[in-house]
Design a protein around this motif. Structure first.
Motif, PDB file in Angstrom:
ATOM      1  N   HIS A 221      40.188  46.845  45.007  1.00 12.11           N
ATOM      2  CA  HIS A 221      39.283  46.085  44.142  1.00 12.11           C
ATOM      3  C   HIS A 221      39.902  45.911  42.754  1.00 12.11           C
ATOM      4  O   HIS A 221      39.823  44.825  42.151  1.00 12.11           O
ATOM      5  CB  HIS A 221      37.942  46.803  44.046  1.00 12.11           C
TER       6      HIS A 221
ATOM      7  N   HIS B 179      41.106  42.341  40.753  1.00 11.67           N
ATOM      8  CA  HIS B 179      40.610  41.927  39.449  1.00 11.67           C
ATOM      9  C   HIS B 179      41.710  41.578  38.454  1.00 11.67           C
ATOM     10  O   HIS B 179      41.418  41.289  37.289  1.00 11.67           O
ATOM     11  CB  HIS B 179      39.684  43.014  38.884  1.00 11.67           C
TER      12      HIS B 179
ATOM     13  N   LEU C 101      30.246  33.307  37.536  1.00 11.70           N
ATOM     14  CA  LEU C 101      29.417  34.452  37.919  1.00 11.70           C
ATOM     15  C   LEU C 101      28.254  34.615  36.950  1.00 11.70           C
ATOM     16  O   LEU C 101      27.142  34.972  37.349  1.00 11.70           O
ATOM     17  CB  LEU C 101      30.266  35.722  37.953  1.00 11.70           C
TER      18      LEU C 101
ATOM     19  N   THR D 252      36.212  37.351  41.337  1.00  9.36           N
ATOM     20  CA  THR D 252      35.243  38.366  41.762  1.00  9.36           C
ATOM     21  C   THR D 252      34.781  38.032  43.173  1.00  9.36           C
ATOM     22  O   THR D 252      34.553  36.870  43.513  1.00  9.36           O
ATOM     23  CB  THR D 252      34.029  38.430  40.815  1.00  9.36           C
ATOM     24  N   HIS D 253      34.625  39.063  43.987  1.00 14.03           N
ATOM     25  CA  HIS D 253      34.274  38.867  45.394  1.00 14.03           C
ATOM     26  C   HIS D 253      32.778  38.701  45.583  1.00 14.03           C
ATOM     27  O   HIS D 253      32.321  37.873  46.358  1.00 14.03           O
ATOM     28  CB  HIS D 253      34.788  40.053  46.218  1.00 14.03           C
ATOM     29  N   GLY D 254      31.994  39.506  44.905  1.00 13.88           N
ATOM     30  CA  GLY D 254      30.546  39.387  44.959  1.00 13.88           C
ATOM     31  C   GLY D 254      29.862  40.123  46.092  1.00 13.88           C
ATOM     32  O   GLY D 254      28.645  40.279  46.084  1.00 13.88           O
TER      33      GLY D 254
ATOM     34  N   ALA E 147      31.997  34.620  46.334  1.00 10.83           N
ATOM     35  CA  ALA E 147      33.024  34.717  45.299  1.00 10.83           C
ATOM     36  C   ALA E 147      32.664  33.873  44.078  1.00 10.83           C
ATOM     37  O   ALA E 147      31.931  32.876  44.165  1.00 10.83           O
ATOM     38  CB  ALA E 147      34.369  34.273  45.862  1.00 10.83           C
TER      39      ALA E 147
ATOM     40  N   PRO F  42      35.110  41.255  35.611  1.00  7.74           N
ATOM     41  CA  PRO F  42      35.299  42.202  36.714  1.00  7.74           C
ATOM     42  C   PRO F  42      34.308  43.356  36.720  1.00  7.74           C
ATOM     43  O   PRO F  42      34.007  43.902  37.785  1.00  7.74           O
ATOM     44  CB  PRO F  42      36.738  42.696  36.503  1.00  7.74           C
TER      45      PRO F  42
ATOM     46  N   ASP G  57      31.423  42.681  38.984  1.00  9.93           N
ATOM     47  CA  ASP G  57      31.784  42.804  40.399  1.00  9.93           C
ATOM     48  C   ASP G  57      31.867  44.267  40.807  1.00  9.93           C
ATOM     49  O   ASP G  57      31.458  44.638  41.912  1.00  9.93           O
ATOM     50  CB  ASP G  57      33.125  42.106  40.628  1.00  9.93           C
TER      51      ASP G  57
ATOM     52  N   ARG H   2      28.394  45.547  41.252  1.00  2.00           N
ATOM     53  CA  ARG H   2      27.831  45.038  42.504  1.00  2.00           C
ATOM     54  C   ARG H   2      28.283  45.888  43.696  1.00  2.00           C
ATOM     55  O   ARG H   2      27.484  46.237  44.569  1.00  2.00           O
ATOM     56  CB  ARG H   2      28.278  43.589  42.699  1.00  2.00           C
ATOM     57  N   SER H   3      29.569  46.255  43.731  1.00  6.00           N
ATOM     58  CA  SER H   3      30.060  47.092  44.825  1.00  6.00           C
ATOM     59  C   SER H   3      29.439  48.479  44.789  1.00  6.00           C
ATOM     60  O   SER H   3      29.139  49.062  45.832  1.00  6.00           O
ATOM     61  CB  SER H   3      31.587  47.190  44.759  1.00  6.00           C
TER      62      SER H   3
END
Length: 280
Positions: free
Chosen positions: A114, A118, A128, A163-165, A187, A192, A195, A198-199
């Motif tokens: 991750h 970033h 985002l 960012t993956h989201g 995404a 970052p 993101d 979020r994870s």
């Protein structure tokens, strides 16, 4: 891509999720293209999301992020689909279930991946910050809280990072070539830290069992993920994550049952209080 070319295996899908099913494809390997899969989306998925997933996967691959970039669009039997290279391996979640004593190693590897992600630019992906503002505005929070949170969001620095989201243990594959990121439908281009938060939330409150033993594991895993991510080569600090946590958590309410609702409500309340945002 010629829509008449690909043929899927008539057997059952090799994988199935809430938004799509994955089917093995019969050809491609003999032309030196390698094995492929067809991801057929369910009717509830928007055309915009499908296009975003394809574009983001290609962008991520071009930036050096380990992933399977979409090869092209292919519709079958009235269903919309994307063709991808086939990844040999299993999700990180499935791998941890088979190797529970090596869970820390797997979570550390995901966190470092991750952090590497970033360092990639966000390119032409959606903002985002705008995604968060929309989710807050259309979420279930009281209007006064929405307004206060949106005003707070406007004070946060925008970002230009990929960012993956939706980076969780089910969207990282353990393959012979190493970890690979999949499913770029959420995404965006942004900060970052948002993101990373979020994870952390997906690890703690995402879909799956929520009995008390699993909850203890989830809390441990979320702490481990955050600690390893912050110790990696990343521009994000713990203070950055704290600043973004209230708006990411409030936006979460739009589309998700938080699972452990009392625990999530405490998490949200602490984040809001830390940012000086009143809930009433």
């Amino acid at each position: 891509m010629d829509p008449a070319q690909p043929r899927t295996n008539p057997m059952s899908p090799v994988a199935s999720g809430a938004s799509a099913e994955l089917f093995a494809m019969e050809e491609g390997q003999e032309r030196g293209q390698g094995p492929r899969v067809l991801k057929l989306f369910r009717a509830s998925v928007s055309d915009e999301m499908i296009a975003r997933e394809a574009a983001a996967s290609v962008h991520a691959g071009a930036c050096g992020v380990p992933t399977a970039a979409a090869i092209g669009r292919h519709d079958r039997d009235g269903r919309r689909g994307l063709v991808y290279p086939r990844l040999d391996g299993t999700t990180l979640m499935a791998w941890i279930r088979k190797h529970p004593l090596r869970a820390a190693q797997a979570i550390d590897a995901m966190a470092r991946l991750h952090a590497v992600m970033h360092h990639a630019p966000g390119g032409e992906l959606r903002s985002l910050q705008q995604v968060l503002a929309t989710d807050i505005a259309y979420g279930p929070a009281p209007r006064a809280l929405q307004q206060a949170a949106t005003a707070y969001l406007d004070t946060l620095p925008d970002g230009d990072t990929l960012t993956h989201g939706d980076l969780h243990l089910g969207n990282v594959m353990m393959t012979p070539k190493g970890l690979m990121v999949i499913d770029w439908s959420k995404a965006a281009r942004g900060h970052p830290a948002a993101d990373a938060v979020r994870s952390e939330m997906l690890m703690r409150f995402g879909a799956g069992p929520h009995d008390w033993i699993t909850n203890l594991w989830r809390d441990w895993a979320a702490r481990r993920l955050r600690r390893t991510y912050l110790s990696a080569t990343t521009p994000v600090s713990a203070a950055d994550m704290a600043r973004w946590r209230p708006v990411v958590a409030l936006a979460w309410l739009r589309a998700r049952d938080a699972g452990r609702t009392p625990a999530f409500r405490r998490y949200l309340a602490r984040a809001l209080a830390g940012a000086g945002i009143r809930e009433d």
